[in-house]
Motif scaffolding. Structure first.
Motif, PDB file in Angstrom:
ATOM      1  N   GLU A 169     -64.842 -32.025   2.773  1.00  0.00           N
ATOM      2  CA  GLU A 169     -66.152 -32.574   2.413  1.00  0.00           C
ATOM      3  C   GLU A 169     -66.569 -33.552   3.493  1.00  0.00           C
ATOM      4  O   GLU A 169     -65.740 -34.132   4.191  1.00  0.00           O
ATOM      5  N   GLY A 170     -67.878 -33.703   3.637  1.00  0.00           N
ATOM      6  CA  GLY A 170     -68.402 -34.591   4.670  1.00  0.00           C
ATOM      7  C   GLY A 170     -69.902 -34.793   4.509  1.00  0.00           C
ATOM      8  O   GLY A 170     -70.549 -34.226   3.621  1.00  0.00           O
ATOM      9  N   ARG A 230     -90.774 -37.752  12.648  1.00  0.00           N
ATOM     10  CA  ARG A 230     -89.342 -37.453  12.779  1.00  0.00           C
ATOM     11  C   ARG A 230     -88.562 -38.448  11.932  1.00  0.00           C
ATOM     12  O   ARG A 230     -88.652 -39.674  12.121  1.00  0.00           O
ATOM     13  N   VAL A 231     -87.810 -37.890  10.998  1.00  0.00           N
ATOM     14  CA  VAL A 231     -87.044 -38.747  10.097  1.00  0.00           C
ATOM     15  C   VAL A 231     -85.599 -38.268  10.055  1.00  0.00           C
ATOM     16  O   VAL A 231     -85.273 -37.115  10.376  1.00  0.00           O
ATOM     17  N   GLY A 232     -84.672 -39.190   9.699  1.00  0.00           N
ATOM     18  CA  GLY A 232     -83.263 -38.834   9.539  1.00  0.00           C
ATOM     19  C   GLY A 232     -82.990 -38.241   8.176  1.00  0.00           C
ATOM     20  O   GLY A 232     -83.488 -38.732   7.162  1.00  0.00           O
ATOM     21  N   VAL A 233     -82.166 -37.184   8.182  1.00  0.00           N
ATOM     22  CA  VAL A 233     -81.823 -36.488   6.938  1.00  0.00           C
ATOM     23  C   VAL A 233     -80.290 -36.497   6.778  1.00  0.00           C
ATOM     24  O   VAL A 233     -79.558 -36.143   7.717  1.00  0.00           O
ATOM     25  N   THR A 234     -79.844 -36.916   5.614  1.00  0.00           N
ATOM     26  CA  THR A 234     -78.400 -36.939   5.316  1.00  0.00           C
ATOM     27  C   THR A 234     -78.094 -35.906   4.245  1.00  0.00           C
ATOM     28  O   THR A 234     -78.722 -35.908   3.183  1.00  0.00           O
ATOM     29  N   THR A 235     -77.115 -35.029   4.558  1.00  0.00           N
ATOM     30  CA  THR A 235     -76.758 -33.956   3.624  1.00  0.00           C
ATOM     31  C   THR A 235     -75.263 -34.017   3.334  1.00  0.00           C
ATOM     32  O   THR A 235     -74.438 -34.013   4.262  1.00  0.00           O
ATOM     33  N   ASP A 236     -74.873 -34.115   2.094  1.00  0.00           N
ATOM     34  CA  ASP A 236     -73.450 -34.060   1.709  1.00  0.00           C
ATOM     35  C   ASP A 236     -73.010 -32.614   1.641  1.00  0.00           C
ATOM     36  O   ASP A 236     -73.685 -31.767   1.025  1.00  0.00           O
ATOM     37  N   GLN A 237     -71.825 -32.325   2.284  1.00  0.00           N
ATOM     38  CA  GLN A 237     -71.302 -30.955   2.309  1.00  0.00           C
ATOM     39  C   GLN A 237     -69.894 -30.907   1.696  1.00  0.00           C
ATOM     40  O   GLN A 237     -69.031 -31.723   2.038  1.00  0.00           O
ATOM     41  N   GLU A 238     -69.703 -29.979   0.841  1.00  0.00           N
ATOM     42  CA  GLU A 238     -68.390 -29.693   0.290  1.00  0.00           C
ATOM     43  C   GLU A 238     -68.115 -28.208   0.478  1.00  0.00           C
ATOM     44  O   GLU A 238     -68.977 -27.372   0.150  1.00  0.00           O
ATOM     45  N   GLN A 272     -65.044 -23.132   8.660  1.00  0.00           N
ATOM     46  CA  GLN A 272     -64.375 -24.117   9.500  1.00  0.00           C
ATOM     47  C   GLN A 272     -65.300 -25.267   9.891  1.00  0.00           C
ATOM     48  O   GLN A 272     -64.877 -26.410   9.928  1.00  0.00           O
ATOM     49  N   GLN A 273     -66.574 -24.936  10.153  1.00  0.00           N
ATOM     50  CA  GLN A 273     -67.514 -25.967  10.572  1.00  0.00           C
ATOM     51  C   GLN A 273     -68.573 -26.266   9.526  1.00  0.00           C
ATOM     52  O   GLN A 273     -69.000 -27.403   9.364  1.00  0.00           O
ATOM     53  N   SER A 274     -68.978 -25.222   8.807  1.00  0.00           N
ATOM     54  CA  SER A 274     -70.028 -25.421   7.808  1.00  0.00           C
ATOM     55  C   SER A 274     -69.912 -24.357   6.739  1.00  0.00           C
ATOM     56  O   SER A 274     -69.238 -23.328   6.928  1.00  0.00           O
ATOM     57  N   ILE A 275     -70.592 -24.580   5.644  1.00  0.00           N
ATOM     58  CA  ILE A 275     -70.554 -23.640   4.540  1.00  0.00           C
ATOM     59  C   ILE A 275     -71.202 -22.328   4.961  1.00  0.00           C
ATOM     60  O   ILE A 275     -72.245 -22.315   5.628  1.00  0.00           O
ATOM     61  N   GLY A 276     -70.560 -21.248   4.569  1.00  0.00           N
ATOM     62  CA  GLY A 276     -71.104 -19.928   4.854  1.00  0.00           C
ATOM     63  C   GLY A 276     -70.774 -19.388   6.228  1.00  0.00           C
ATOM     64  O   GLY A 276     -71.210 -18.296   6.588  1.00  0.00           O
ATOM     65  N   GLN A 277     -69.908 -20.134   6.963  1.00  0.00           N
ATOM     66  CA  GLN A 277     -69.537 -19.677   8.305  1.00  0.00           C
ATOM     67  C   GLN A 277     -68.236 -18.871   8.232  1.00  0.00           C
ATOM     68  O   GLN A 277     -67.262 -19.291   7.632  1.00  0.00           O
ATOM     69  N   ARG A 278     -68.190 -17.731   8.841  1.00  0.00           N
ATOM     70  CA  ARG A 278     -66.984 -16.896   8.881  1.00  0.00           C
ATOM     71  C   ARG A 278     -66.843 -16.298  10.274  1.00  0.00           C
ATOM     72  O   ARG A 278     -67.801 -15.734  10.814  1.00  0.00           O
TER      73      ARG A 278
END
Length: 485
Positions: free
Chosen positions: A92-93, A106-114, A311-317
């Protein structure tokens, strides 16, 4: 004691003691050389039993199978290795990025990933060149196997020699017990008669003391021989695995050489200890090449198929395959490899000296065995002549005692000398048998095959053939194999 007493004493007892001693030699001689009672246990049967059941021999065979496994271990250097690896986990990150909003800012966007992550890979590695290590290690393992086979033969010969010694000793001490027992019985009758004559005043107390002394000595000899017999029986049971029953006296083996020098030459080539030392030396030279391989380049080929998820992000294979050739050239590794090569060379030099030492020992043992056999044969001939002379002397002493020219002690001494000669004959005949087998052992001819024992011969190559080219398997391949001629 006055001389006039001796004739009366010998007239009463001379025929009994003389009769026993004259008949004792034919009985003991036939028992040792000619007799073959029905249902008797022969030396060949005892050696066959030893070959099948002796634990020392079974241990040596198991050790050979242990060494046989060195060969497939060395050959494994030619074969590929296959591995399957995988991993699974959780990650998670927080992902920080910049985006443009509806107003064009232009704005900053924060996304939680599990995400659940995982990898799986199958890898095949094929050695191409290992600096010659596999070839050298295989040669070394083969030589170790051949050396161990020679050691197995050496163990087999030693076990057979122990069995022969135990077998012959039982017969020898049985005969000694019989001779000493009969002698004690005769001396007891002499003592009884001597006491009777002493009570009526025909002889002196000296005659009684002499008879008592000789009887006590005979009983001591009997007790000693009985103890030796029990020890021999225990050794028989330990080596052969059966209690001795009705043993048949064995014949000596035909000499395996024509002279002592001939025996020495054969032993220098055929003695199992020499053969084992020769293969040990070859294995030592091969070990030098094994150590040198660590200084040479190494090459291998690796093929891999893999899949990586998230390995790097969700849905990556990631799915793929790769083939990689690797060449490693050692330049300097601290110097330990050079030391190992020097050490292997010195060990090969040591093993070369062991070969010379084993040849000298084998030649010396063969000459000693030959001379021991010749000496034992000469002793048998001499003791037979001694017995014939002692029989004549005893008969003469008995006759002279009748006319008063010999005393009771003279007769007792003549009887003892004849008894000693007969015991010496028993021992000399036993020595001839054991010496003939010792000579066969020294020249490498005291094996089950050479003795033509009626048993299935152990196949030294059976386990080796079963495991040499086996790529996998955990089974026991030491099951009985067909005998090879």
């Amino acid at each position: 004691m006055t001389r006039s007493h001796a004739p009366r004493h010998r007239r009463h007892h001379g025929p009994r003691s003389g009769g026993f001693l004259r008949n004792a030699v034919p009985a003991s001689f036939l028992a040792l050389v000619l007799a073959t009672p029905a249902g008797a246990q022969t030396l060949t049967e005892a050696l066959a039993q030893t070959y099948v059941n002796n634990p020392t021999l079974a241990t040596a065979r198991a050790q050979l199978r242990v060494v046989d496994e060195n060969v497939p271990q060395a050959l494994a250097g030619w074969r590929p290795t296959v591995t399957l690896s995988g991993s699974a986990g959780y990650a998670e990150g927080t992902l920080r990025s910049r985006a443009t909003n509806a107003r064009g800012e232009r704005v900053g966007v924060t996304t939680d990933q599990e995400r659940a992550i995982g990898t799986v890979a199958a890898t095949v590695t094929q050695p191409l060149y290992r600096g010659g290590r596999t070839t050298a290690a295989t040669r070394r393992a083969e030589n170790q196997v051949l050396a161990q086979r020679a050691r197995l033969l050496a163990t087999e010969q030693q076990v057979f020699q122990d069995a022969v010694t135990a077998y012959v000793n039982v017969i020898r001490f049985q005969e000694e017990v019989r001779l000493n027992l009969n002698n004690a019985q005769v001396l007891q009758r002499q003592l009884d008669a001597t006491n009777e004559r002493f009570r009526v005043g025909e002889i002196t107390r000296t005659d009684v003391a002499q008879a008592e002394s000789r009887l006590a000595g005979a009983r001591a000899s009997r007790a000693d021989s009985e103890g030796s017999l029990q020890n021999a029986r225990a050794a028989f049971l330990r080596v052969i695995g059966l209690a001795p029953t009705r043993l048949t006296a064995p014949q000596p083996l035909r000499p395996a050489a024509r002279s002592g020098q001939d025996a020495a030459q054969i032993a220098a080539l055929n003695n199992p200890a020499v053969v084992a030392a020769l293969f040990d030396e070859s294995a030592g030279r091969d070990f030098i090449d094994v150590q040198l391989s660590s200084l040479l380049p190494q090459a291998s080929l690796q093929a891999q198929a893999f899949r990586n998820d998230n390995q790097q992000s969700i849905g990556q294979r990631t799915i793929g395959e790769s083939v990689t050739a690797t060449l490693t050239v050692p330049l300097y590794q601290g110097g330990a490899e050079y030391s190992a090569v020097r050490q292997a060379r010195q060990d090969a030099t040591r093993l070369r000296q062991v070969v010379d030492d084993q040849r000298r020992q084998a030649s010396s043992q063969a000459i000693q065995a030959w001379e021991t056999l010749q000496s034992a044969r000469a002793t048998v001939d001499s003791v037979r002549s001694q017995i014939r002379a002692a029989e004549i002397a005893l008969d003469g002493v008995q006759r002279e005692a009748v006319v008063g020219s010999r005393t009771t002690l003279d007769v007792l001494n003549a009887e003892q000398e004849l008894l000693n000669a007969r015991v010496s004959l028993v021992r000399a005949l036993a020595n001839v048998v054991t010496a003939s087998h010792s000579l066969a052992q020294a020249v490498g001819r005291l094996t089950a095959r050479d003795l033509a024992l009626p048993v299935p011969l152990y196949d030294q190559e059976a386990y080796y053939r079963a495991v040499r080219d086996r790529w996998a398997g955990l089974g026991d391949y030491s099951a009985p194999q067909p005998v090879r001629d």
